[in-house]
Design a protein around this motif. Structure first.
Motif, mmCIF file in Angstrom:
data_model
loop_
_atom_site.group_PDB
_atom_site.id
_atom_site.type_symbol
_atom_site.label_atom_id
_atom_site.label_comp_id
_atom_site.label_asym_id
_atom_site.label_seq_id
_atom_site.Cartn_x
_atom_site.Cartn_y
_atom_site.Cartn_z
ATOM 1 N N THR A 298 0.835 -1.199 0.000
ATOM 2 C CA THR A 298 0.000 0.000 0.000
ATOM 3 C C THR A 298 0.873 1.253 0.000
ATOM 4 O OG1 THR A 298 -1.478 -1.275 1.395
ATOM 5 C CG2 THR A 298 -1.990 1.036 1.148
ATOM 6 N N ALA A 299 1.897 1.261 0.859
ATOM 7 C CA ALA A 299 2.792 2.423 0.933
ATOM 8 C C ALA A 299 3.501 2.630 -0.398
ATOM 9 C CB ALA A 299 3.808 2.199 2.046
ATOM 10 N N THR A 300 3.945 1.521 -1.028
ATOM 11 C CA THR A 300 4.652 1.653 -2.305
ATOM 12 C C THR A 300 3.751 2.264 -3.364
ATOM 13 O OG1 THR A 300 5.747 -0.393 -1.697
ATOM 14 C CG2 THR A 300 6.075 0.375 -3.943
ATOM 15 N N PHE A 301 2.521 1.710 -3.497
ATOM 16 C CA PHE A 301 1.604 2.236 -4.512
ATOM 17 C C PHE A 301 1.273 3.692 -4.224
ATOM 18 C CE2 PHE A 301 -0.425 -2.084 -5.832
ATOM 19 C CZ PHE A 301 0.807 -2.462 -6.316
ATOM 20 N N GLY A 302 1.034 3.997 -2.933
ATOM 21 C CA GLY A 302 0.689 5.361 -2.548
ATOM 22 C C GLY A 302 1.809 6.324 -2.899
ATOM 23 N N LEU A 322 11.133 7.990 -8.332
ATOM 24 C CA LEU A 322 10.613 6.632 -8.556
ATOM 25 C C LEU A 322 11.716 5.594 -8.415
ATOM 26 C CD1 LEU A 322 8.037 6.915 -11.495
ATOM 27 C CD2 LEU A 322 7.604 6.308 -9.109
ATOM 28 N N CYS A 323 12.917 5.919 -8.939
ATOM 29 C CA CYS A 323 14.063 4.996 -8.832
ATOM 30 C C CYS A 323 14.413 4.779 -7.361
ATOM 31 C CB CYS A 323 15.265 5.536 -9.588
ATOM 32 S SG CYS A 323 15.045 5.404 -11.350
ATOM 33 N N CYS A 324 14.417 5.881 -6.595
ATOM 34 C CA CYS A 324 14.715 5.768 -5.165
ATOM 35 C C CYS A 324 13.711 4.843 -4.495
ATOM 36 C CB CYS A 324 14.653 7.135 -4.480
ATOM 37 S SG CYS A 324 15.989 8.191 -4.955
ATOM 38 N N LEU A 325 12.433 5.030 -4.848
ATOM 39 C CA LEU A 325 11.378 4.208 -4.260
ATOM 40 C C LEU A 325 11.631 2.726 -4.561
ATOM 41 C CD1 LEU A 325 8.592 4.110 -2.838
ATOM 42 C CD2 LEU A 325 7.564 4.224 -5.103
ATOM 43 N N MET A 326 11.965 2.439 -5.839
ATOM 44 C CA MET A 326 12.231 1.050 -6.230
ATOM 45 C C MET A 326 13.403 0.485 -5.434
ATOM 46 S SD MET A 326 11.494 1.217 -10.260
ATOM 47 C CE MET A 326 12.596 -0.067 -10.780
#
Ligand SMILES: [Zn+2]
Ligand SMILES: [Zn+2]
Length: 507
Positions: A298-302, A322-326
């Motif tokens: 959920t946190a990732t999608f959000g 987005l790269c950081c998130l991945m």
């Protein structure tokens, strides 16, 4: 096997020599070059056949006639194959009985592979013939020209009912062949897929046995063959990733040698996991794994949505975020990504998507004021979706579980069951060691037979079978409806926004 219609016979006279040769090259991967079915020439007059052809087709009268006339049943043909071999490979029970009564040697070695009739029957998967020959004293511990004993052949050709019968007859599950390899090593090395490795593990085969030449464990064998399924089962059964063979190589070293990134990852991961099993953090994670993974997804999608929705016009900034998130997600899953954690991933992803759909509807679409009827309809759809999702997961799909007592009883009665013809793979599951009901099949993820199993759904992390099939269909129906509602919401919202922007422009 039913021989009454479309009878197949291995090696008739014209083909006999060829067959004996082909038989020598039968592969261990379940394919059998010798299997060249021939329709029985019904019109053919069997009274003129020679004894080899009559044995292959099981014409008892003709064989008796020739033997009475002086044919020596112990005499091998020019390929060194005896009549008993031909009768055994074609499952001619009566003929075997007759030849043995006439003095045929049960354990006669013959053919290019110098195999016994028992070996030939096992390769073809004729359990009744195996039982028959054993009754006449066939010795399952005799090795053929390649060094395989009866149990090894049953495993190599994946006839697990025969393997169960041989073990019940006293063949050791870890008995080595002439090359010092146990059946488990052969399964791990030569048969791609979870069976028969799984079958042997369930029958207490040793994962730490080593062969006498290279001192490889079954895990070494699986890695060398790139057999990921078998390696997975062996690791679950506690196979060591640090065992060294004669050259001092561990399974991880071999995985590097065969250039298999998947196996390298799997083995190093298991090793780390085993070192960390004591850590309190990991124990907490595994206790709340469903909840934590749902939160993570959920946190990732959000976060991904928030980054894309940012006011900034710079795509470079959004891209790097987005790269950081991945990167962060990758780090977390590496740190805590046990196999149980991974198997839940699709289900958590689905639930996180549903969560964000509902949030989107409530936060972005609802204020635009769709009519009360529409709101009620959406609420109904969303409720239906969640309800049937939970019903699908929570309902037992029709798992057929034998109790430990029943399993023990079956284990003791394998001989009786085999002799009564009840070990037929269609009605008996060699993984559960129990009788399986009609139209059920075995699921390796759930490790159980499931009645009328449709498939194992990764989205619900359970099997879809007789009892939860309708809930699953209804869940899919409501999922589709929710998708349609979201589409409708997007279109309406977009239109309203455009209208406001234009309106604003004018004013
Ligand atoms: Zn089963
Ligand atoms: Zn399943």
């Amino acid at each position: 096997m039913d021989w009454s219609e479309g009878e197949t016979v291995l090696g008739d006279t014209r083909d006999g020599c060829h067959h004996a040769h082909a038989h020598a090259h039968v592969h261990a991967h379940g394919t059998n070059l010798s299997q060249q079915p021939k329709k029985r020439p019904l019109m053919d007059d069997s009274s003129s056949w020679d004894i080899v052809k009559a044995s292959q087709f099981g014409v008892l009268e003709r064989c008796k006639e020739l033997v009475e006339a002086g044919y020596d049943v112990t005499q091998p043909d020019k390929e060194n194959v005896t009549l008993l071999h031909w009768a055994a490979i074609n499952n001619r029970l009566e003929l075997v009985q007759y030849y043995v009564s006439k003095g045929a040697v049960v354990d006669q070695l013959g053919g290019d592979l110098s195999s016994t009739p028992l070996h030939w029957a096992i390769r073809q998967g004729h359990l009744p013939m195996v039982i028959h020959l054993t009754r006449y004293g066939a010795d399952p511990s005799v090795a053929d020209g390649e060094g395989y004993r009866a149990l090894h052949l049953a495993i190599l050709f994946q006839h697990l009912a025969i393997a169960a019968y041989l073990m019940a007859k006293g063949q050791e599950v870890d008995g080595p062949d002439s090359n010092g390899q146990t059946p488990l090593m052969l399964a791990a090395q030569k048969i791609i897929g979870p069976e028969p490795t799984n079958f042997l593990i369930k029958n207490d085969a040793s994962v730490s046995a080593v062969d006498k030449v290279n001192r490889n464990t079954p895990l070494h064998c699986a890695v060398l063959a790139g057999n990921v399924d078998a390696a997975h089962i062996l690791l679950e059964a506690g196979a060591s990733v640090d065992a060294e063979n004669v050259n001092g190589h561990t399974p991880i070293d071999l995985a590097h040698q065969v250039h298999s990134p998947l196996l390298v990852h799997m083995l190093t991961h298991i090793r780390q996991e085993r070192i960390q099993t004591g850590s309190r953090c990991l124990r907490t994670v595994s206790r709340y794994k469903v909840f934590l993974q749902f939160l993570l997804c959920t946190a990732t999608f959000g976060s991904a949505g928030a980054i894309l929705d940012m006011d900034s016009e710079s795509w470079l900034l959004k891209g790097s975020l987005l790269c950081c998130l991945m990167g962060v997600v990758n780090l977390i899953s590496r740190r805590f990504g046990t196999s149980a954690f991974r198997s839940l991933l699709p289900a958590s992803t689905l639930m996180a998507s549903v969560f964000w759909m509902l949030v989107t509807w409530c936060v972005w679409f609802l204020p635009d004021g769709p009519s009360t009827t529409l709101q009620a309809l959406f609420a109904l759809t969303a409720t239906g979706l969640l309800y049937y999702y939970l019903r699908t997961c929570r309902t037992d799909p029709g798992v057929v579980r034998a109790t430990e007592e029943e399993k023990k009883k079956v284990g003791k009665n394998v001989l009786v069951l085999a002799e009564a013809g009840c070990l037929d793979p269609r009605i008996f599951c060699t993984s559960c060691m129990s009788k399986k009901p009609m139209r059920s099949s075995h699921c390796f993820c759930c490790d159980a037979c499931v009645a009328r199993q449709d498939h194992h759904s990764i989205w619900t992390n359970c099997c879809i079978g007789a009892r939860n099939h309708r809930y699953f269909v209804l869940f899919l129906f409501f999922l589709m409806l929710t998708g349609a509602w979201m589409f409708y919401g997007c279109v309406t919202c977009e239109r309203l926004h455009l209208f406001r922007v234009c309106d604003g422009g004018v004013v």
